[in-house]
Write an enzyme that holds these catalytic residues in place. Structure first.
Site: not given
Ligand code: IVH
Length: 645
Positions: A166, A109, A299, A407, A214, A391, A113, A132, A394, A81, A413, A111
């Site tokens: 994810e 949506e 981000k 303590c 997703y 401690c 982690d 991936r 004290c 992305l 104290c 993102k």
């Molecule tokens: S879409 C064609 N949607 O972020 C687009 N990615 O920095 C494919 N990720 O490799 C990705 N949440 O592992 C998409 N709601 C979300 C996501 C998401 C987390 C991750 C994913 C991707 C990475 C890219």
């Protein structure tokens, strides 16, 4: 034999459906016991027939460690992305879409982690799970993925399909794992990557991972032209999906992003993803060689960074417990300079193997003091953090209870006494305004106060020696001290500073016992019968009263002996509420007061005994739990209606 196989097929189907209700929908329809009975029956048949069906849940436990990972070529390339760090960046991206003449309806949506996971299904069966990798070739982690209970082993769709999601470790699962782990996991992302890319599948199974889907990356025999259709398809095929907000107004999308409170979620997110919804529009916008131009990740500011641990200071709290405070090289995090972080206790230092001179990971989740997660890199001249044996305030020899150091110089104290005076006077306790740590230190140093009980004997003359105590403040203080004699039982119990007893427990104890003498006389067994009171809390209460009976007598002589009368006849009589999320018109404290004034009970967590959950904005795991237990959930306006009815 044939009838055994038939029965196995039925059991597998039923068990997979039950797991879907439990792990994907958070909406179980049978008890754990009933599930286990069916599972055991399936195991018995598998043993008897020597056959294990492909989609049998018994395949999820993880077998012998693998020797190595094989590579897996994705049917379609997995794109990454593009990203931006500001709303301006998001607006620019959106405006550009419009110039290419497309309908700019977008989805939003989380993102997540974690670690990308790509699953291939053929004839309705899961055939491969892969990471991936470089987008074209990843590692085959099928066995690891099978341990994840929310991943369907078979799906209704019978064509070939590759779905992307994810892999995550929920924060609650991480905390539960870390509570007993020899080596704690540093953060959810490392935790999931370490689990999926682990040749020992049994270790993967232990981490209780989850996958949120997703993307449909390839599909045979069906056209899914938009993101919303993809999400619909994923849901129909029993995959877990995340939030998906749709709008053609970028300002609405930005407002939605602003309303996300990461600290309320049970999983880590590092941003939000905006995608053009329509498939034809996506085709018109196209791709770069790395990512689609029709999607962008906004981000969030990083919550995690690394810095060097320089020293550890030990702070003594109101119950005598010592808490290590890390002194760090100053570092910028979430717009603030961080120089201190918490290390929960001495056991935590050992488990995280943190040493002075090491570069450590720190995380700041909300506005609380940051936490040290673990070591990023060892320093050349690292030295062990010394375990104190006396401690720091004290000099009393310390005692060790579990991972904690204490303590026990309760009456001598200074640090403990000062902390207790502050707590005693606080709003949630006896509500004596104006007693900061600095004031409490002067009460100790200048006036020789050694217990909060002595506050009741102070004269105006004495108080005039304290900084900032002039006529008005002195008379306010004396009046507040006098009035505090009438504090109610929950406030008084909180004011006693009993280890492990917070506000909610104090209320539960008051409800049950009604007065301090009854509480004082209670044993562990009676205490643990109360909801929310476990062995550890019960033991702390028993120990406290065994050691400080005289102090309780002293409070009584001062006239502090509250009786807790349940307010009968209120409209919420006996109804147990849990408040979660942000309410607009009330603070949570006010809402709790209103519930109690009407005879209701406020609980800290959702359990079988909860009656109603009031869910405000961004309610998180408590709401999930309420749903899974089928509890009545109401929003703020319904709550107001109940109050006014
Ligand atoms: S879409 C064609 N949607 O972020 C687009 N990615 O920095 C494919 N990720 O490799 C990705 N949440 O592992 C998409 N709601 C979300 C996501 C998401 C987390 C991750 C994913 C991707 C990475 C890219």
């Amino acid at each position: 034999m044939n009838s055994d196989i038939k029965q196995m097929e039925q059991l597998v189907e039923r068990l997979n459906y039950l797991a879907y209700r439990y792990y994907v929908l958070d909406d179980p329809i049978v008890s754990d016991k009933e599930y286990d009975e069916l599972y055991d029956a399936l195991r018995a048949l598998e043993e008897k027939t020597g056959t294990v069906l492909n989609n049998s849940p018994t395949k999820r436990v993880g077998g012998e460690p693998l020797k190595s990972f094989e590579s897996h070529t994705h049917i379609n390339r997995l794109y990454s992305l593009d990203k931006c760090n500001s709303f301006e960046g998001l607006r620019t991206w959106f405006e550009k879409l419009k110039t290419s003449g497309v309908t700019p309806k977008c989805t939003l949506e989380y993102k997540l982690d974690g670690l990308t996971i790509c699953l291939t299904y053929r004839d309705g069966q899961l055939v491969t799970g892969a990471t991936r990798g470089n987008g074209e070739v990843g590692e085959n982690v099928t066995e690891q993925v099978k341990t994840i209970k929310s991943v369907p082993l078979s799906i209704p769709f019978k064509g070939t399909v590759e779905v992307q999601g994810e892999g995550i470790m929920r924060i609650s699962a991480l905390n539960a794992y870390n509570a007993t782990a020899a080596v704690p996991l540093k953060n959810p992302r490392n935790a999931v990557a370490g689990a999926i890319r682990n040749l020992d599948v049994r270790e993967t199974a232990k981490r209780n991972l989850d996958v949120v889907f997703y993307n449909v990356n390839y599909i045979d025999g069906k056209s899914l032209s938009s993101q919303t259709e993809q999400i619909e398809f994923l849901k129909e095929n029993r995959f877990k999906t995340g939030m998906c907000f749709v709008s053609d107004d970028i300002e609405q999308i930005i407002a939605q992003i602003q309303s996300v409170d990461r600290s309320k979620l049970d999983f880590a997110i590092d941003g939000m993803v905006v995608k053009v919804d329509d498939g034809n529009a996506r085709g018109a916008i196209g791709y770069t060689d790395k990512f689609p131009k029709w999607a962008i990740a906004y981000k969030f500011e990083a919550e995690e960074t690394t810095t060097v641990l320089r020293d550890v200071l030990w702070q003594v709290g109101r119950t005598g417990k010592l808490t290590p405070l890390a002194v760090l090289d100053p570092v910028e995090l979430c717009g603030a300079t961080v120089q201190r972080a918490t290390l929960n206790n001495y056991g935590d230092i050992l488990r995280k193997d943190v040493k002075i001179g090491s570069r450590v990971f720190i995380r700041r989740s909300n506005d609380v003091i940051p936490e040290i997660l673990g070591v990023a890199e060892r320093g050349k001249n690292d030295i062990d953090v010394e375990k104190p044996d006396v401690c720091p305030c004290c000099g009393q020899e310390l005692t060790e209870e579990g991972a904690h150091l204490f303590c026990t110089n309760f009456y001598g104290c200074r640090a403990q006494i000062v902390a207790r005076i502050v707590q005693f006077c606080s709003k949630d306790c006896m509500d004596i305004d104006g007693v900061s740590i600095k004031t409490a230190e002067q009460l100790y140093d200048i006036l020789g106060v050694r217990s909060p009980a002595e506050l009741y004997e102070l004269t105006s003359e004495q108080l005039s020696l304290i900084d900032g105590f002039k006529d008005k403040k002195i008379s306010n203080f004396i009046n507040a001290v006098k009035a505090s004699v009438n504090a109610d039982l929950p406030h008084f119990i909180s004011a006693l500073c009993i280890e492990n007893v917070g506000k909610v427990t104090a209320r539960a104890l008051s409800e049950h016992f009604g007065c301090i003498d009854a509480l004082k006389a209670a044993g562990v067994e009676e205490l643990t019968a109360i909801q929310d009171v476990g062995e550890v809390v019960a033991q702390s209460i028993v120990d406290y009263f065994a050691a400080h009976g005289e102090l309780i007598q002293k409070y009584k002589k001062l006239g502090i002996d509250p009786i807790y009368a349940k307010k009968a006849g209120g409209k919420f009589d006996g109804i147990k509420f849990v408040l979660t999320g942000t309410l607009q018109e009330f603070t949570r404290g006010d809402a709790a007061k209103l519930i109690e004034q009407n005879g209701g009970i406020v609980q800290s967590s959702v359990s079988k005994l909860t009656d109603i959950v009031v869910a405000g904005e961004n309610a998180g795991s408590k709401l999930d739990k309420a749903r899974s237990l089928g509890k009545k959930i109401i929003d703020e306006s319904q709550f107001k209606d109940m109050l006014n009815s």
